[in-house]
Scaffold this motif. Structure first.
Motif, PDB file in Angstrom:
ATOM      1  N   PRO A   1      66.847  19.165   1.543  1.00 59.10           N
ATOM      2  CA  PRO A   1      68.178  19.479   2.033  1.00 59.10           C
ATOM      3  C   PRO A   1      69.214  19.592   0.910  1.00 59.10           C
ATOM      4  O   PRO A   1      70.372  19.877   1.163  1.00 59.10           O
ATOM      5  N   ARG A   2      68.787  19.383  -0.315  1.00 60.13           N
ATOM      6  CA  ARG A   2      69.683  19.499  -1.462  1.00 60.13           C
ATOM      7  C   ARG A   2      69.550  20.884  -2.082  1.00 60.13           C
ATOM      8  O   ARG A   2      68.544  21.191  -2.718  1.00 60.13           O
ATOM      9  N   LYS A   3      70.557  21.709  -1.889  1.00 59.18           N
ATOM     10  CA  LYS A   3      70.555  23.033  -2.526  1.00 59.18           C
ATOM     11  C   LYS A   3      70.537  22.838  -4.034  1.00 59.18           C
ATOM     12  O   LYS A   3      71.290  22.033  -4.574  1.00 59.18           O
ATOM     13  N   ASN A   4      69.642  23.542  -4.694  1.00 60.98           N
ATOM     14  CA  ASN A   4      69.482  23.481  -6.146  1.00 60.98           C
ATOM     15  C   ASN A   4      69.080  22.094  -6.641  1.00 60.98           C
ATOM     16  O   ASN A   4      69.351  21.729  -7.780  1.00 60.98           O
ATOM     17  N   GLY A   5      68.431  21.330  -5.762  1.00 58.50           N
ATOM     18  CA  GLY A   5      67.895  20.027  -6.151  1.00 58.50           C
ATOM     19  C   GLY A   5      66.606  20.188  -6.936  1.00 58.50           C
ATOM     20  O   GLY A   5      66.164  21.304  -7.235  1.00 58.50           O
ATOM     21  N   ASN A   6      65.982  19.075  -7.258  1.00 54.48           N
ATOM     22  CA  ASN A   6      64.789  19.097  -8.109  1.00 54.48           C
ATOM     23  C   ASN A   6      63.641  19.907  -7.521  1.00 54.48           C
ATOM     24  O   ASN A   6      63.033  20.717  -8.221  1.00 54.48           O
ATOM     25  N   THR A   7      63.319  19.710  -6.235  1.00 54.20           N
ATOM     26  CA  THR A   7      62.200  20.466  -5.654  1.00 54.20           C
ATOM     27  C   THR A   7      62.556  21.937  -5.495  1.00 54.20           C
ATOM     28  O   THR A   7      61.686  22.805  -5.590  1.00 54.20           O
ATOM     29  N   ASP A   8      63.823  22.223  -5.253  1.00 51.76           N
ATOM     30  CA  ASP A   8      64.275  23.609  -5.171  1.00 51.76           C
ATOM     31  C   ASP A   8      64.123  24.295  -6.537  1.00 51.76           C
ATOM     32  O   ASP A   8      63.697  25.443  -6.624  1.00 51.76           O
ATOM     33  N   LYS A   9      64.435  23.563  -7.592  1.00 54.11           N
ATOM     34  CA  LYS A   9      64.281  24.107  -8.945  1.00 54.11           C
ATOM     35  C   LYS A   9      62.811  24.350  -9.275  1.00 54.11           C
ATOM     36  O   LYS A   9      62.479  25.342  -9.932  1.00 54.11           O
ATOM     37  N   MET A  10      61.929  23.466  -8.803  1.00 57.61           N
ATOM     38  CA  MET A  10      60.493  23.680  -9.010  1.00 57.61           C
ATOM     39  C   MET A  10      60.050  24.958  -8.309  1.00 57.61           C
ATOM     40  O   MET A  10      59.322  25.774  -8.874  1.00 57.61           O
ATOM     41  N   ALA A  11      60.499  25.127  -7.059  1.00 60.66           N
ATOM     42  CA  ALA A  11      60.146  26.325  -6.291  1.00 60.66           C
ATOM     43  C   ALA A  11      60.669  27.579  -6.980  1.00 60.66           C
ATOM     44  O   ALA A  11      59.958  28.583  -7.094  1.00 60.66           O
ATOM     45  N   ASN A  12      61.909  27.522  -7.459  1.00 59.94           N
ATOM     46  CA  ASN A  12      62.500  28.686  -8.116  1.00 59.94           C
ATOM     47  C   ASN A  12      61.771  29.049  -9.403  1.00 59.94           C
ATOM     48  O   ASN A  12      61.628  30.234  -9.726  1.00 59.94           O
ATOM     49  N   ALA A  13      61.291  28.048 -10.139  1.00 57.48           N
ATOM     50  CA  ALA A  13      60.517  28.319 -11.355  1.00 57.48           C
ATOM     51  C   ALA A  13      59.203  29.017 -10.993  1.00 57.48           C
ATOM     52  O   ALA A  13      58.792  29.977 -11.659  1.00 57.48           O
ATOM     53  N   PHE A  14      58.543  28.561  -9.931  1.00 53.37           N
ATOM     54  CA  PHE A  14      57.314  29.186  -9.451  1.00 53.37           C
ATOM     55  C   PHE A  14      57.585  30.637  -9.050  1.00 53.37           C
ATOM     56  O   PHE A  14      56.826  31.545  -9.402  1.00 53.37           O
TER      57      PHE A  14
END
Length: 183
Positions: A12-25
């Motif tokens: 639920p955190r926009k641009n959080g750690n898991t979101d950043k991992m997904a974006n790198a992928f």
């Protein structure tokens, strides 16, 4: 050969750690020429399976109408799926658990239709640093992949990520991007 890739995020955190991992992928997969769609389950209303056993009775995977109806065509059109999630109480957070539960309609004895998905990845990020805390979510992911007939292509796990932006100093984003390029 270009593949259709679906990235499911749970934070639920926009641009959080898991979101950043997904974006790198995603960055790596797109660099490799793949078509990627990101679906943020944390901002959708997807309830869990109600065990009503009416899968496909209304022409859709789940007879209970919610935002899973938006996800269904994406699931049915992709060949690779990444689940990128924070670790909540040793498992998947509620923000994605409903979508995972509704995959029941596609697999096992209850599945009337198989998905085109052949490969899957799991990215999980949390504050915990021990391996034991991540075993339950990894086991559930692996059992789900087996149930659905998907080949696990990798689990990327990182702990100690309590601080905002900690992921950027960990080296894990480079690993996530490389996994995206390796599809």
């Amino acid at each position: 050969m270009s593949k259709k890739v679906l990235v499911l995020t749970a934070s639920p955190r926009k641009n959080g750690n898991t979101d950043k991992m997904a974006n790198a992928f995603i960055k790596g997969a797109e660099q490799a020429g793949h078509c990627v769609t990101k679906f943020e389950t944390a901002f959708k209303n997807i309830g869990g399976c109600r065990a009503c056993n009416t899968c496909w009775s209304t022409g859709t995977a789940c007879s209970v109408k919610d935002d899973f109806n938006e996800l269904e065509p994406l699931l049915e059109s992709c060949e690779v799926v990444l689940i990128s999630t924070p670790l909540y109480w040793l498992s998947f957070p509620a923000q994605i658990k409903g979508a995972i539960d509704k995959l029941y309609a596609y697999g096992g004895a209850g599945g009337l239709r198989k998905l085109a998905i052949k490969e899957c990845y799991l990215f999980v990020c949390g504050g915990d640093t021990g391996e034991e805390e991540y075993k339950p979510i990894e086991t559930m992911y692996q059992l789900s992949a087996d149930f659905l007939g998907w080949k696990d292509r990798g689990i990327l796990r990182t702990g100690g990520m309590d601080d905002e932006g900690a992921i950027e100093k960990s080296g894990i984003l480079e690993k996530a991007e490389e996994l995206g390029r390796s599809i």
